[in-house]
Design a protein around this motif. Structure first.
Motif: not given
Length: 97
Positions: A57, A65, A73-74, A77-78, A80-81, A88
């Protein structure tokens, strides 16, 4: 099977036809290594995958993503969160951090 097949083991011959093939081969090797780690320590393997997602990323300027859909993608997202806002950020070139 020909006679020569009995004497020549070409399993270690790996000539990339183009850069895409080389990249694909390296990606498959990485996936295989992560699977081997997962056999012994699934938690560590998940941390490696999460860190890989974060670094991809960063390398893509926070757009990784966008190349994914559905369950992948899920997962991204997990990861990256979990990494927070720093995921980012633009990555600095090697040796310049």
């Amino acid at each position: 099977m020909t006679t020569i097949d009995h004497f020549v083991d070409d399993s270690d011959i790996d000539v990339a036809i183009d850069d895409r093939d080389e990249g694909e081969r390296r990606a498959l090797e990485l996936a295989d290594r992560i699977r081997m780690v997962a056999v012994h320590d699934p938690g560590h393997a998940q941390r490696l995958v999460d860190e890989l997602i974060v670094q991809l990323d960063r390398a893509l300027g926070g757009t990784f993503r966008e190349y994914l859909d559905g369950p992948t993608r899920d997962v991204a997202d997990r990861a990256l969160n979990g990494a927070g806002k720093e995921s980012s950020a633009v990555i600095s070139p090697a040796g310049n951090s």
